[in-house]
Every structure is written in structure tokens, then in C-alpha cells.
Design an enzyme around this catalytic site. Structure first.
Site, PDB file in Angstrom:
ATOM      1  N   TYR A  18       0.779  -1.060   0.037  1.00  0.00           N
ATOM      2  CA  TYR A  18      -0.039   0.034  -0.141  1.00  0.00           C
ATOM      3  C   TYR A  18       0.763   1.324  -0.010  1.00  0.00           C
ATOM      4  CZ  TYR A  18      -3.816  -3.253   1.305  1.00  0.00           C
ATOM      5  OH  TYR A  18      -4.542  -4.158   1.444  1.00  0.00           O
ATOM      6  N   HIS A  23      -4.499   6.141  -1.120  1.00  0.00           N
ATOM      7  CA  HIS A  23      -4.913   6.104   0.270  1.00  0.00           C
ATOM      8  C   HIS A  23      -3.872   6.538   1.208  1.00  0.00           C
ATOM      9  CE1 HIS A  23      -8.954   5.655   1.703  1.00  0.00           C
ATOM     10  NE2 HIS A  23      -8.746   4.511   2.138  1.00  0.00           N
ATOM     11  N   PHE A  69      -5.410  -1.228   9.561  1.00  0.00           N
ATOM     12  CA  PHE A  69      -5.864  -0.612   8.334  1.00  0.00           C
ATOM     13  C   PHE A  69      -6.764   0.809   8.518  1.00  0.00           C
ATOM     14  CE2 PHE A  69      -4.781  -4.768   7.241  1.00  0.00           C
ATOM     15  CZ  PHE A  69      -4.031  -4.549   5.910  1.00  0.00           C
ATOM     16  N   ASN A  71      -9.544   1.839   7.766  1.00  0.00           N
ATOM     17  CA  ASN A  71     -10.860   1.864   8.420  1.00  0.00           C
ATOM     18  C   ASN A  71     -11.027   1.573   9.747  1.00  0.00           C
ATOM     19  OD1 ASN A  71     -11.307   2.125   5.695  1.00  0.00           O
ATOM     20  ND2 ASN A  71     -12.360   0.135   5.282  1.00  0.00           N
ATOM     21  N   ASN A 117     -13.887   6.461   5.400  1.00  0.00           N
ATOM     22  CA  ASN A 117     -14.168   5.342   6.484  1.00  0.00           C
ATOM     23  C   ASN A 117     -13.102   5.527   7.471  1.00  0.00           C
ATOM     24  OD1 ASN A 117     -16.449   4.154   5.421  1.00  0.00           O
ATOM     25  ND2 ASN A 117     -15.271   2.761   3.934  1.00  0.00           N
TER      26      ASN A 117
END
EC number: 3.1.1.29
Length: 190
Positions: A18, A23, A69, A71, A117
């Protein structure tokens, strides 16, 4: 902002897969701020985040990257706020923003989460939406691409050429809000 401890949180997802995704722009900006503070991230076991402790112009400042993560990042942010006795009004969250063109930077306090989120998790864990946000524009997905897929994709080659500058300017915006407060910072940036 007052001389109380500031908590600056860069949002992203953990793991090398990631690292360069849209993000994770909050993590990227946190990396710039860490270098400017002369610190290195280390695990803060009680919160589930990596932190750098230091001072920004004499003000105690905690820079954080949740290890969960995105969220689920609210737990780490609330844990740090409790541990370091930081009022939500002294929290600055750096996050990706679909509703802003790539490279656009906006400061905001409170309000809705806009479908983000990570922000929803933080608002829920803190019990308030009244914290500061540094919104870093990543633009909307092309065509009919699902926004959830788009944010997990790497920046385009054109965007990558400007990404370092965007992260530097975003870090400048965070430092400005810490130095002069939200309203004065907004007047200068917007």
C-alpha cells in the site's frame, strides 16, 4: 492553536503493498513531517500506532501513523489522545480526499466524513467530529472505476512527478495550522 500538545495523524494502510497508493498520502506527508522534526517513527504499544515525539516551535507534538488498516484507525487515534491527554481540537488528521483535484490542499475543522471510512472510524472513536483535517486531493476515479479500488491504486506517472511537492506543501499546511491556527491558515492557503 494553543500551546497544548498537538497530535498530528497521517492516515494510510500498513504494508509495502500500500506504500505508494493514493490512500497512503497521509502516511507520505507524515514522513515529510518526521524528517523535518528530525525523528524516526517507533512503535507505541499502548495505542497501536507508530509515533515520533518532538516539538514544533516549542510546542509538544506527537506525529503518528496508525498501524491498523485505515478503516480501523480510530482506535489508535483515540488511544493516543487519551494517553497524551490531547483534546480533539488539538488533533490534525492528514488524509486523502477524492473530492479535491490532485494536489489541492484544504484545511477544515469538523463536519462530515465525505464517505471516508478512516475519518468515520476516528469520529466514532473520539465521540466527536470536531478535529482538524488536512485534506490532500487525489481526484476522482476515471470513468466508472469504483472509488474503493481507485484509492488503493498507485499514483499515475504524471502524478508521481508532482507527488513530492504535494507532500511538502501538505506538510507546510500542517505546520502553518499548528503555528497560526485554523482560520489564519485557511486565509493564507485558500
Amino acid at each position: 492553536m494553543s500551546e497544548d500538545t498537538a497530535l498530528v495523524v497521517g492516515l494510510g494502510n500498513p504494508g509495502p503493498q500500500y506504500e505508494k497508493t493514493r490512500h497512503n498520502v497521509g502516511f507520505m506527508v507524515a514522513g515529510v513531517l518526521s524528517a523535518r522534526m528530525g525523528g524516526k517513527f517507533s512503535a507505541h504499544k499502548k495505542s497501536g500506532a507508530e509515533i515520533v515525539q518532538g516539538r514544533f516551535e516549542g510546542r509538544p507534538t506527537i506525529l503518528a501513523k496508525p498501524r491498523s488498516f485505515m478503516n480501523l484507525s480510530g482506535s489508535a487515534v483515540a488511544g493516543l489522545a487519551r494517553f497524551f491527554s490531547v483534546d480533539p481540537g488539538n488533533i490534525v488528521v492528514i488524509h486523502d480526499e477524492l473530492d479535491l483535484d490532485f494536489g489541492t490542499i484544504r484545511l477544515k475543522q469538523g463536519g462530515g466524513e465525505g464517505g471516508h471510512n478512516g475519518l468515520r472510524s476516528i469520529s466514532s472513536a473520539l465521540g466527536t467530529k470536531d478535529y482538524l483535517r488536512t485534506r490532500v486531493g487525489i481526484g476522482r476515479p476515471p470513468g466508472r472505476m469504483d472509488p474503493a479500488s481507485y484509492v488503493l491504486k498507485p499514483f499515475s506517472s504524471v502524478e508521481r512527478k508532482e507527488l513530492d511537492l504535494v507532500c511538502e506543501e501538505s506538510a507546510d499546511a500542517v505546520e502553518l495550522v499548528l503555528r497560526v491556527g485554523l482560520e489564519a491558515a485557511q486565509n493564507r492557503l485558500h
